[in-house]
Design a protein around this motif. Structure first.
Motif, PDB file in Angstrom:
ATOM      1  N   MET A  69       0.850  -1.204   0.000  1.00  0.00           N
ATOM      2  CA  MET A  69       0.000   0.000   0.000  1.00  0.00           C
ATOM      3  C   MET A  69       0.883   1.251   0.000  1.00  0.00           C
ATOM      4  SD  MET A  69      -3.153   1.351   0.303  1.00  0.00           S
ATOM      5  CE  MET A  69      -4.262   0.044   0.809  1.00  0.00           C
ATOM      6  N   ALA A  70       0.699   2.097  -1.023  1.00  0.00           N
ATOM      7  CA  ALA A  70       1.468   3.351  -1.076  1.00  0.00           C
ATOM      8  C   ALA A  70       0.794   4.390  -0.182  1.00  0.00           C
ATOM      9  CB  ALA A  70       1.524   3.860  -2.509  1.00  0.00           C
ATOM     10  N   LYS A  71       1.633   5.186   0.507  1.00  0.00           N
ATOM     11  CA  LYS A  71       1.106   6.215   1.402  1.00  0.00           C
ATOM     12  C   LYS A  71       1.883   7.496   1.223  1.00  0.00           C
ATOM     13  CE  LYS A  71      -0.699   3.564   5.239  1.00  0.00           C
ATOM     14  NZ  LYS A  71      -0.634   3.217   6.625  1.00  0.00           N
ATOM     15  N   LYS A  72       1.218   8.608   1.394  1.00  0.00           N
ATOM     16  CA  LYS A  72       1.899   9.898   1.312  1.00  0.00           C
ATOM     17  C   LYS A  72       1.236  10.852   2.290  1.00  0.00           C
ATOM     18  CE  LYS A  72       4.182  12.542  -2.176  1.00  0.00           C
ATOM     19  NZ  LYS A  72       4.518  12.698  -3.547  1.00  0.00           N
ATOM     20  N   ARG A  73       2.050  11.582   3.069  1.00  0.00           N
ATOM     21  CA  ARG A  73       1.522  12.590   3.990  1.00  0.00           C
ATOM     22  C   ARG A  73       1.806  13.960   3.413  1.00  0.00           C
ATOM     23  NH1 ARG A  73       2.471  11.059  10.240  1.00  0.00           N
ATOM     24  NH2 ARG A  73       1.066   9.298  10.278  1.00  0.00           N
ATOM     25  N   VAL A  74       0.775  14.774   3.310  1.00  0.00           N
ATOM     26  CA  VAL A  74       0.948  16.094   2.693  1.00  0.00           C
ATOM     27  C   VAL A  74       0.220  17.177   3.484  1.00  0.00           C
ATOM     28  CG1 VAL A  74       1.281  15.324   0.302  1.00  0.00           C
ATOM     29  CG2 VAL A  74      -1.028  15.622   1.187  1.00  0.00           C
ATOM     30  N   VAL A  75       0.706  18.409   3.315  1.00  0.00           N
ATOM     31  CA  VAL A  75       0.032  19.575   3.888  1.00  0.00           C
ATOM     32  C   VAL A  75      -0.605  20.329   2.722  1.00  0.00           C
ATOM     33  CG1 VAL A  75       0.308  21.684   5.236  1.00  0.00           C
ATOM     34  CG2 VAL A  75       1.825  19.727   5.660  1.00  0.00           C
ATOM     35  N   LEU A  76      -1.926  20.507   2.763  1.00  0.00           N
ATOM     36  CA  LEU A  76      -2.633  21.217   1.695  1.00  0.00           C
ATOM     37  C   LEU A  76      -3.036  22.597   2.190  1.00  0.00           C
ATOM     38  CD1 LEU A  76      -5.136  18.432   0.540  1.00  0.00           C
ATOM     39  CD2 LEU A  76      -2.786  18.791  -0.202  1.00  0.00           C
ATOM     40  N   THR A  77      -2.778  23.607   1.385  1.00  0.00           N
ATOM     41  CA  THR A  77      -3.220  24.963   1.725  1.00  0.00           C
ATOM     42  C   THR A  77      -4.219  25.410   0.662  1.00  0.00           C
ATOM     43  OG1 THR A  77      -1.049  25.379   2.662  1.00  0.00           O
ATOM     44  CG2 THR A  77      -2.436  27.300   2.277  1.00  0.00           C
ATOM     45  N   PHE A  78      -5.426  25.740   1.113  1.00  0.00           N
ATOM     46  CA  PHE A  78      -6.517  26.127   0.210  1.00  0.00           C
ATOM     47  C   PHE A  78      -6.684  27.639   0.222  1.00  0.00           C
ATOM     48  CE2 PHE A  78      -7.431  21.934   1.667  1.00  0.00           C
ATOM     49  CZ  PHE A  78      -8.188  21.303   0.701  1.00  0.00           C
ATOM     50  N   PRO A  79      -6.777  28.277  -0.956  1.00  0.00           N
ATOM     51  CA  PRO A  79      -7.139  29.694  -0.952  1.00  0.00           C
ATOM     52  C   PRO A  79      -8.604  29.845  -0.503  1.00  0.00           C
ATOM     53  CG  PRO A  79      -6.967  28.858  -3.208  1.00  0.00           C
ATOM     54  CD  PRO A  79      -6.540  27.742  -2.297  1.00  0.00           C
TER      55      PRO A  79
END
Ligand code: SF4
Ligand code: SF4
Length: 135
Positions: free
Chosen positions: A1-11
């Motif tokens: 299982m591939a996993k990725k942790r990300v921080v998303l910034t929404f306008p």
């Protein structure tokens, strides 16, 4: 299982559009929301763990978000704990909402890095100053 942790910034104009819903429906991604701060009309932030059998699907989902104006950064900071200097007082566990820090049956501190969302609350809670943020 591939996993990725990300921080998303929404306008601000995107905070009311269900983009994460599309990640699930259109890209078949499993989403674990680690942290969210979304106020309608203001910039929003989400820390997500995305998983799927294929890393390509995750990248496709992130491309989709970027095309809609979301800024994406990898969750690259991590918490490091100097266990030698820890006195197992438990103060850090009281502020760790994600339960990454807990005490075991022998009253010893246990750090589960996988659950850590790098909120940094434990850093100032530790009287021994043995918890650090690494970049
Ligand atoms: S940074 Fe500290 S308080 Fe925050 S989740 Fe990680 S271990 Fe818990
Ligand atoms: S607050 Fe500091 S000294 Fe106390 S258990 Fe946590 S890491 Fe160890």
């Amino acid at each position: 299982m591939a996993k990725k942790r990300v921080v998303l910034t929404f306008p601000p104009e995107l905070t009311e559009i269900p983009l994460t819903y599309h990640l699930v429906k259109d890209f078949d991604l499993a989403i674990n929301i680690l942290k969210a701060k979304i106020t309608p009309g203001e910039e929003g932030k989400l820390v997500l763990e995305l998983s799927n059998g294929s890393l390509e699907k995750i990248e496709d989902g992130l491309d989709y978000l970027e095309k809609h104006g979301v800024t994406i950064q990898p969750l690259s900071k991590e918490i490091v704990l100097d266990e030698e200097k820890c006195i197992n007082c438990g103060a850090c566990t009281a502020v760790c909402n994600s339960k990454a820090l807990s005490m075991d049956a022998d009253a010893r501190l246990v750090f589960n890095k996988e659950s850590c969302i790098v909120c940094e609350l434990c850093v100032s809670a530790c009287p021994m100053r043995v918890i650090k943020v690494m970049f």
